[in-house]
Design a protein around this motif. Sequence first.
Motif, PDB file in Angstrom:
ATOM      1  N   ALA A 124     -14.731   3.673  -2.894  1.00 40.43           N
ATOM      2  CA  ALA A 124     -15.821   2.869  -3.455  1.00 40.43           C
ATOM      3  C   ALA A 124     -16.671   2.249  -2.352  1.00 40.43           C
ATOM      4  CB  ALA A 124     -15.249   1.783  -4.357  1.00 40.43           C
ATOM      5  N   ASP A 125     -17.975   2.202  -2.587  1.00 39.95           N
ATOM      6  CA  ASP A 125     -18.872   1.537  -1.639  1.00 39.95           C
ATOM      7  C   ASP A 125     -18.808   0.020  -1.788  1.00 39.95           C
ATOM      8  OD1 ASP A 125     -20.059   3.956  -0.528  1.00 39.95           O
ATOM      9  OD2 ASP A 125     -21.010   4.199  -2.490  1.00 39.95           O
ATOM     10  N   VAL A 126     -18.739  -0.447  -3.049  1.00 39.32           N
ATOM     11  CA  VAL A 126     -18.760  -1.890  -3.304  1.00 39.32           C
ATOM     12  C   VAL A 126     -17.682  -2.234  -4.331  1.00 39.32           C
ATOM     13  CG1 VAL A 126     -20.134  -3.880  -3.987  1.00 39.32           C
ATOM     14  CG2 VAL A 126     -21.254  -1.903  -2.911  1.00 39.32           C
ATOM     15  N   PRO A 127     -16.569  -2.806  -3.903  1.00 39.01           N
ATOM     16  CA  PRO A 127     -15.560  -3.294  -4.857  1.00 39.01           C
ATOM     17  C   PRO A 127     -16.062  -4.561  -5.558  1.00 39.01           C
ATOM     18  CG  PRO A 127     -14.607  -2.899  -2.669  1.00 39.01           C
ATOM     19  CD  PRO A 127     -16.098  -2.882  -2.516  1.00 39.01           C
ATOM     20  N   VAL A 128     -15.785  -4.644  -6.851  1.00 42.17           N
ATOM     21  CA  VAL A 128     -16.253  -5.795  -7.633  1.00 42.17           C
ATOM     22  C   VAL A 128     -15.147  -6.272  -8.571  1.00 42.17           C
ATOM     23  CG1 VAL A 128     -17.807  -6.488  -9.508  1.00 42.17           C
ATOM     24  CG2 VAL A 128     -18.713  -5.239  -7.557  1.00 42.17           C
ATOM     25  N   CYS A 129     -14.991  -7.584  -8.652  1.00 45.40           N
ATOM     26  CA  CYS A 129     -14.209  -8.218  -9.728  1.00 45.40           C
ATOM     27  C   CYS A 129     -15.224  -9.020 -10.542  1.00 45.40           C
ATOM     28  CB  CYS A 129     -13.120  -9.132  -9.162  1.00 45.40           C
ATOM     29  SG  CYS A 129     -11.728  -8.243  -8.466  1.00 45.40           S
ATOM     30  N   GLU A 184      -0.661   5.600  -8.629  1.00 42.83           N
ATOM     31  CA  GLU A 184      -0.911   4.628  -7.561  1.00 42.83           C
ATOM     32  C   GLU A 184      -1.638   5.236  -6.364  1.00 42.83           C
ATOM     33  OE1 GLU A 184      -0.579   0.541  -6.503  1.00 42.83           O
ATOM     34  OE2 GLU A 184      -0.099   1.612  -8.351  1.00 42.83           O
ATOM     35  N   ASN A 185      -1.237   6.421  -5.931  1.00 42.45           N
ATOM     36  CA  ASN A 185      -1.898   7.022  -4.767  1.00 42.45           C
ATOM     37  C   ASN A 185      -3.338   7.427  -5.091  1.00 42.45           C
ATOM     38  OD1 ASN A 185      -0.975   9.040  -6.486  1.00 42.45           O
ATOM     39  ND2 ASN A 185      -0.706  10.529  -4.844  1.00 42.45           N
ATOM     40  N   GLU A 186      -3.563   7.898  -6.320  1.00 41.06           N
ATOM     41  CA  GLU A 186      -4.928   8.240  -6.735  1.00 41.06           C
ATOM     42  C   GLU A 186      -5.793   6.985  -6.838  1.00 41.06           C
ATOM     43  OE1 GLU A 186      -4.577  11.979  -9.712  1.00 41.06           O
ATOM     44  OE2 GLU A 186      -3.584  10.157 -10.410  1.00 41.06           O
ATOM     45  N   LEU A 187      -5.200   5.921  -7.361  1.00 40.44           N
ATOM     46  CA  LEU A 187      -5.922   4.664  -7.494  1.00 40.44           C
ATOM     47  C   LEU A 187      -6.350   4.149  -6.125  1.00 40.44           C
ATOM     48  CD1 LEU A 187      -6.904   2.264  -9.176  1.00 40.44           C
ATOM     49  CD2 LEU A 187      -4.606   1.279  -8.950  1.00 40.44           C
ATOM     50  N   GLU A 188      -5.435   4.170  -5.158  1.00 43.34           N
ATOM     51  CA  GLU A 188      -5.766   3.691  -3.826  1.00 43.34           C
ATOM     52  C   GLU A 188      -6.886   4.524  -3.206  1.00 43.34           C
ATOM     53  OE1 GLU A 188      -2.256   3.504  -1.460  1.00 43.34           O
ATOM     54  OE2 GLU A 188      -1.457   1.750  -2.513  1.00 43.34           O
ATOM     55  N   ALA A 189      -6.829   5.838  -3.397  1.00 44.90           N
ATOM     56  CA  ALA A 189      -7.878   6.706  -2.854  1.00 44.90           C
ATOM     57  C   ALA A 189      -9.241   6.353  -3.440  1.00 44.90           C
ATOM     58  CB  ALA A 189      -7.539   8.172  -3.117  1.00 44.90           C
ATOM     59  N   VAL A 229       0.861  -1.187   0.000  1.00 44.58           N
ATOM     60  CA  VAL A 229       0.000   0.000   0.000  1.00 44.58           C
ATOM     61  C   VAL A 229       0.890   1.227   0.000  1.00 44.58           C
ATOM     62  CG1 VAL A 229      -1.759   1.271   1.272  1.00 44.58           C
ATOM     63  CG2 VAL A 229      -1.853  -1.230   1.181  1.00 44.58           C
ATOM     64  N   VAL A 230       0.661   2.121  -0.952  1.00 44.05           N
ATOM     65  CA  VAL A 230       1.538   3.269  -1.138  1.00 44.05           C
ATOM     66  C   VAL A 230       1.225   4.385  -0.145  1.00 44.05           C
ATOM     67  CG1 VAL A 230       2.229   5.095  -2.746  1.00 44.05           C
ATOM     68  CG2 VAL A 230       1.906   2.749  -3.566  1.00 44.05           C
ATOM     69  N   GLY A 231      -0.046   4.718  -0.010  1.00 39.22           N
ATOM     70  CA  GLY A 231      -0.424   5.848   0.835  1.00 39.22           C
ATOM     71  C   GLY A 231      -0.926   5.418   2.191  1.00 39.22           C
ATOM     72  N   ALA A 232      -1.176   6.417   3.049  1.00 39.23           N
ATOM     73  CA  ALA A 232      -1.769   6.153   4.350  1.00 39.23           C
ATOM     74  C   ALA A 232      -3.247   5.817   4.159  1.00 39.23           C
ATOM     75  CB  ALA A 232      -1.607   7.367   5.255  1.00 39.23           C
ATOM     76  N   VAL A 233      -3.733   4.847   4.916  1.00 43.73           N
ATOM     77  CA  VAL A 233      -5.116   4.402   4.788  1.00 43.73           C
ATOM     78  C   VAL A 233      -5.902   4.879   6.001  1.00 43.73           C
ATOM     79  CG1 VAL A 233      -6.652   2.424   4.608  1.00 43.73           C
ATOM     80  CG2 VAL A 233      -4.445   2.399   3.429  1.00 43.73           C
ATOM     81  N   SER A 234      -6.962   5.629   5.749  1.00 42.69           N
ATOM     82  CA  SER A 234      -7.828   6.116   6.815  1.00 42.69           C
ATOM     83  C   SER A 234      -9.198   5.480   6.672  1.00 42.69           C
ATOM     84  CB  SER A 234      -7.954   7.642   6.755  1.00 42.69           C
ATOM     85  OG  SER A 234      -8.995   8.102   7.598  1.00 42.69           O
ATOM     86  N   ASP A 235      -9.687   4.894   7.754  1.00 43.77           N
ATOM     87  CA  ASP A 235     -11.005   4.272   7.695  1.00 43.77           C
ATOM     88  C   ASP A 235     -12.098   5.289   7.377  1.00 43.77           C
ATOM     89  OD1 ASP A 235     -10.070   1.748   8.175  1.00 43.77           O
ATOM     90  OD2 ASP A 235     -10.340   1.851  10.345  1.00 43.77           O
ATOM     91  N   SER A 242      -5.587  -7.145  -9.612  1.00 46.06           N
ATOM     92  CA  SER A 242      -6.525  -6.156  -9.089  1.00 46.06           C
ATOM     93  C   SER A 242      -7.228  -6.684  -7.843  1.00 46.06           C
ATOM     94  CB  SER A 242      -7.536  -5.760 -10.165  1.00 46.06           C
ATOM     95  OG  SER A 242      -8.284  -6.867 -10.605  1.00 46.06           O
ATOM     96  N   LEU A 243      -7.601  -7.958  -7.842  1.00 46.76           N
ATOM     97  CA  LEU A 243      -8.234  -8.530  -6.652  1.00 46.76           C
ATOM     98  C   LEU A 243      -7.271  -8.499  -5.465  1.00 46.76           C
ATOM     99  CD1 LEU A 243     -10.474  -9.945  -5.166  1.00 46.76           C
ATOM    100  CD2 LEU A 243      -9.800 -12.095  -6.253  1.00 46.76           C
ATOM    101  N   MET A 244      -5.999  -8.823  -5.706  1.00 44.88           N
ATOM    102  CA  MET A 244      -5.025  -8.797  -4.625  1.00 44.88           C
ATOM    103  C   MET A 244      -4.827  -7.381  -4.088  1.00 44.88           C
ATOM    104  SD  MET A 244      -4.609 -11.935  -4.471  1.00 44.88           S
ATOM    105  CE  MET A 244      -3.408 -12.013  -3.155  1.00 44.88           C
ATOM    106  N   LYS A 245      -4.950  -6.378  -4.972  1.00 47.59           N
ATOM    107  CA  LYS A 245      -4.820  -4.993  -4.527  1.00 47.59           C
ATOM    108  C   LYS A 245      -5.983  -4.613  -3.614  1.00 47.59           C
ATOM    109  CE  LYS A 245      -2.957  -0.834  -4.563  1.00 47.59           C
ATOM    110  NZ  LYS A 245      -1.634  -0.547  -3.994  1.00 47.59           N
ATOM    111  N   TRP A 246      -7.194  -5.017  -3.969  1.00 46.84           N
ATOM    112  CA  TRP A 246      -8.344  -4.766  -3.096  1.00 46.84           C
ATOM    113  C   TRP A 246      -8.088  -5.381  -1.710  1.00 46.84           C
ATOM    114  CZ3 TRP A 246     -11.756  -1.253  -4.257  1.00 46.84           C
ATOM    115  CH2 TRP A 246     -12.226  -1.062  -5.566  1.00 46.84           C
TER     116      TRP A 246
END
Length: 380
Positions: A283-288, A273-278, A191-197, A298-302
């Motif tokens: 997203a409310d519902v991630p989907v593959c 990468e940082n924009e993608l993570e944001a 994970v590139v950026g800081a993750v905030s819940d 992409s699934l592993m990134k989620w």
Amino acid sequence: MSGGTTTLAAVVHLVVGPEEHGVVEYALRSQAALEALAHDAGCRGSEEDKNPAPGLNSGPRVVRAASWEELDEQIVAEALNAGTSMDQGANPASVATLHVCFTDHLFGPTPQDAVDRVVRLARGRRLSVSFHDIPQTQEGRERFEERATAYARLGDRADVLAVNSRHEAAFFTERCAEAHPIVIPLPLPEVVGAVSDAEVGSGDGAGGPVVAVMGFVYPGKGHRELIEALAGTGATVRALGGLSEGHDWLRDQLETAAREAGVEFELTGYLAENELEAQMLAADVPVCAHRHFSASGSLMKWISLGRRVLVADSPYARELAETWGEHIVPVKDDRWAEAIAALPADFVRRVAPAHSWTWADVAAAYARAWTGADSGGGRA
């Protein structure tokens, strides 16, 4: 060719294709991890051996080409010759190894041409192949048979045959005479950026949930089926990525499908990468939605971001659920609207991955395969 062993210094890693291609990204990230592995081994070894053979603790040599048209085969041959000469000083039985991360369109205009090129480059050497984009029957009979025949031929030639899932391994055990594929799963990306819940699930859709699909947009990825399945829900389908090369026409098709379904459709284009993570966090519902994939970065990134994901049911999805069960919600037969409606209220809550499988683990698995320390697979 079979037999022989190889130190990392005698491996030539041929990387062909543009950096933004998923297989090329995999190759470059695995190379960086292999170099770090070799450096660490060198630091440990230097404490015991005051006069180590030069280069034996270095990582694989890289030969880089932007495309198969620009590949200089003489440079590959010279690198393999240098690898053999360096390694045999300490290990006379060693044979230089050519390693490629292979998907057919990166190595030639047709699948057979691509395999011909790799086989020619590896003549008289050990060959290690990390296979990607394994042929699937859903491609259509003619295309599948053409690609499957080529992949099986290269699999028969490979001394080390690596895949990312048991589902992919089965393709080679069924089609190759003496293939012994090793399974080296895709890693959890860093994970590139800081993750905030506080950022999770703040997609700001137009009255309905933001349903996000990450990665290049191309036919068969499941965007259209997802849009049609969500008709009347007020959802926003957000594609986090750009159109795959040669598929500009798909934008109009998806926008038309969205209008007819009464669904908002957004295409972000390429995201750093940082924009993608944001966007993935928002997203409310991630989907593959791809029903026919056999490995998915992409699934592993989620999962690395702690997101729970709706995944089209498939043998590969069920295989991953054995390890990442808290993160994967299988969905059958494109029943996306029903699945979303049934999600618990805390679905957006992040769940920290319970296991770790990193690029360092991937590098170690390749190193074991090349040195003969592992003949049965990657991850235990």
